[in-house]
Motif scaffolding. Structure first.
Motif, mmCIF file in Angstrom:
data_model
loop_
_atom_site.group_PDB
_atom_site.id
_atom_site.type_symbol
_atom_site.label_atom_id
_atom_site.label_comp_id
_atom_site.label_asym_id
_atom_site.label_seq_id
_atom_site.Cartn_x
_atom_site.Cartn_y
_atom_site.Cartn_z
ATOM 1 N N ASP A 1 -2.257 11.358 -8.981
ATOM 2 C CA ASP A 1 -3.533 10.665 -9.174
ATOM 3 C C ASP A 1 -4.234 10.611 -7.821
ATOM 4 O O ASP A 1 -4.160 9.623 -7.094
ATOM 5 C CB ASP A 1 -3.286 9.263 -9.733
ATOM 6 C CG ASP A 1 -4.556 8.544 -10.115
ATOM 7 O OD1 ASP A 1 -5.651 9.002 -9.713
ATOM 8 O OD2 ASP A 1 -4.461 7.521 -10.816
ATOM 9 N N ARG B 1 -6.930 7.802 -7.015
ATOM 10 C CA ARG B 1 -6.306 6.521 -6.663
ATOM 11 C C ARG B 1 -5.671 6.609 -5.272
ATOM 12 O O ARG B 1 -5.768 5.674 -4.475
ATOM 13 C CB ARG B 1 -5.252 6.150 -7.701
ATOM 14 C CG ARG B 1 -4.603 4.811 -7.406
ATOM 15 C CD ARG B 1 -3.856 4.295 -8.584
ATOM 16 N NE ARG B 1 -4.868 3.954 -9.579
ATOM 17 C CZ ARG B 1 -4.622 3.768 -10.857
ATOM 18 N NH1 ARG B 1 -3.415 3.879 -11.325
ATOM 19 N NH2 ARG B 1 -5.594 3.469 -11.689
ATOM 20 N N TYR B 2 -5.021 7.724 -4.998
ATOM 21 C CA TYR B 2 -4.399 7.953 -3.681
ATOM 22 C C TYR B 2 -5.450 7.754 -2.578
ATOM 23 O O TYR B 2 -5.202 7.061 -1.593
ATOM 24 C CB TYR B 2 -3.823 9.370 -3.645
ATOM 25 C CG TYR B 2 -2.941 9.682 -2.467
ATOM 26 C CD1 TYR B 2 -1.563 9.570 -2.559
ATOM 27 C CD2 TYR B 2 -3.486 10.129 -1.264
ATOM 28 C CE1 TYR B 2 -0.737 9.884 -1.486
ATOM 29 C CE2 TYR B 2 -2.669 10.433 -0.190
ATOM 30 C CZ TYR B 2 -1.297 10.314 -0.305
ATOM 31 O OH TYR B 2 -0.487 10.619 0.764
ATOM 32 N N CYS C 1 0.834 -1.210 0.000
ATOM 33 C CA CYS C 1 0.000 0.000 0.000
ATOM 34 C C CYS C 1 0.864 1.253 0.000
ATOM 35 O O CYS C 1 0.575 2.220 -0.725
ATOM 36 C CB CYS C 1 -0.927 0.013 1.215
ATOM 37 S SG CYS C 1 -2.325 -1.116 1.127
ATOM 38 N N ARG D 1 2.985 5.969 -2.870
ATOM 39 C CA ARG D 1 4.071 6.776 -3.448
ATOM 40 C C ARG D 1 3.878 6.949 -4.955
ATOM 41 O O ARG D 1 4.073 8.038 -5.494
ATOM 42 C CB ARG D 1 5.425 6.126 -3.168
ATOM 43 C CG ARG D 1 5.961 6.397 -1.782
ATOM 44 C CD ARG D 1 7.394 5.926 -1.622
ATOM 45 N NE ARG D 1 7.504 4.468 -1.580
ATOM 46 C CZ ARG D 1 7.320 3.735 -0.493
ATOM 47 N NH1 ARG D 1 7.008 4.315 0.644
ATOM 48 N NH2 ARG D 1 7.444 2.435 -0.531
ATOM 49 N N GLN D 2 3.491 5.877 -5.637
ATOM 50 C CA GLN D 2 3.277 5.948 -7.086
ATOM 51 C C GLN D 2 2.117 6.880 -7.425
ATOM 52 O O GLN D 2 2.209 7.676 -8.365
ATOM 53 C CB GLN D 2 3.017 4.557 -7.661
ATOM 54 C CG GLN D 2 4.228 3.659 -7.635
ATOM 55 C CD GLN D 2 3.894 2.271 -8.132
ATOM 56 O OE1 GLN D 2 2.976 2.075 -8.925
ATOM 57 N NE2 GLN D 2 4.648 1.279 -7.672
ATOM 58 N N ALA D 3 1.028 6.777 -6.677
ATOM 59 C CA ALA D 3 -0.132 7.636 -6.932
ATOM 60 C C ALA D 3 0.216 9.103 -6.681
ATOM 61 O O ALA D 3 -0.190 9.985 -7.450
ATOM 62 C CB ALA D 3 -1.309 7.209 -6.060
ATOM 63 N N LYS D 4 0.984 9.362 -5.644
ATOM 64 C CA LYS D 4 1.385 10.742 -5.348
ATOM 65 C C LYS D 4 2.286 11.281 -6.446
ATOM 66 O O LYS D 4 2.117 12.425 -6.891
ATOM 67 C CB LYS D 4 2.097 10.809 -4.000
ATOM 68 C CG LYS D 4 2.455 12.216 -3.580
ATOM 69 C CD LYS D 4 3.089 12.227 -2.205
ATOM 70 C CE LYS D 4 3.418 13.652 -1.791
ATOM 71 N NZ LYS D 4 4.025 13.696 -0.462
ATOM 72 N N ALA D 5 3.241 10.474 -6.917
ATOM 73 C CA ALA D 5 4.151 10.904 -7.979
ATOM 74 C C ALA D 5 3.389 11.219 -9.267
ATOM 75 O O ALA D 5 3.751 12.133 -10.008
ATOM 76 C CB ALA D 5 5.198 9.834 -8.243
ATOM 77 N N ALA D 6 2.314 10.470 -9.510
ATOM 78 C CA ALA D 6 1.504 10.689 -10.707
ATOM 79 C C ALA D 6 0.417 11.735 -10.490
ATOM 80 O O ALA D 6 -0.343 12.034 -11.414
ATOM 81 C CB ALA D 6 0.866 9.372 -11.148
ATOM 82 N N ASP E 1 3.861 1.568 -1.172
ATOM 83 C CA ASP E 1 4.466 1.694 -2.502
ATOM 84 C C ASP E 1 3.451 2.267 -3.487
ATOM 85 O O ASP E 1 3.764 3.171 -4.268
ATOM 86 C CB ASP E 1 4.980 0.338 -2.977
ATOM 87 C CG ASP E 1 5.742 0.444 -4.277
ATOM 88 O OD1 ASP E 1 6.607 1.336 -4.392
ATOM 89 O OD2 ASP E 1 5.463 -0.364 -5.189
ATOM 90 N N ALA E 2 2.233 1.750 -3.448
ATOM 91 C CA ALA E 2 1.179 2.256 -4.340
ATOM 92 C C ALA E 2 0.868 3.717 -4.033
ATOM 93 O O ALA E 2 0.626 4.517 -4.939
ATOM 94 C CB ALA E 2 -0.082 1.403 -4.188
#
Length: 95
Positions: free
Chosen positions: A32, A35-36, A20, A25-30, A22-23
Motif C-alpha cells: 500500500d 499509505r506508506y 510509525c 512495515r504493515q503498509a510495505k507488506a500490503a 510498525d505502520a
C-alpha cells in the motif's frame, strides 16, 4: 497511525516513532504505497524532534551512560559500538 499521531501530539516521540515504523512495515507488506508515503512525514517529524532534543542537551565524545544528548563516537569506537549504544538508548527510552 491514530495512536502514532496522538503520541506525536503528546510529544512522546519515541513511542510515536515505534508506532510509525510498525505502520510502515504493515503498509510495505500490503504493498500500500499511498499509505506508506503518508506515514513518512510523521516518522520524519518524530526523528527530527528526537535529534533536536539530543542536540539541545549538548554534544559529548564519550558514551558515558545513557543521558539525553548527542554522542559523537570517534576511533577506537566502531559502527557496531554506535549501533549498540543506539539500541541501549531506545530500550531505556532516551533521546
Amino acid at each position: 497511525m491514530e495512536a502514532a499521531s496522538r503520541s506525536l501530539v503528546e510529544m512522546e516521540y519515541l513511542a510515536a516513532e515505534a508506532l510509525c515504523l510498525d505502520a510502515l512495515r504493515q503498509a510495505k507488506a500490503a504493498a500500500d504505497w499511498a499509505r506508506y508515503a503518508r506515514i513518512l512525514l510523521p516518522l520524519q517529524e518524530c526523528r527530527r524532534q528526537r535529534r533536536m532534543i539530543a542536540c539541545d542537551a549538548g554534544v559529548r565524545t564519550e558514551p558515558d551512560g545513557l543521558a539525553v544528548g548527542c554522542v559523537v563516537l570517534l576511533p577506537p569506537y566502531t559502527a557496531d559500538d554506535a549501533r549498540q549504544l543506539e539500541a541501549k538508548a531506545h530500550a531505556a527510552q532516551c533521546h
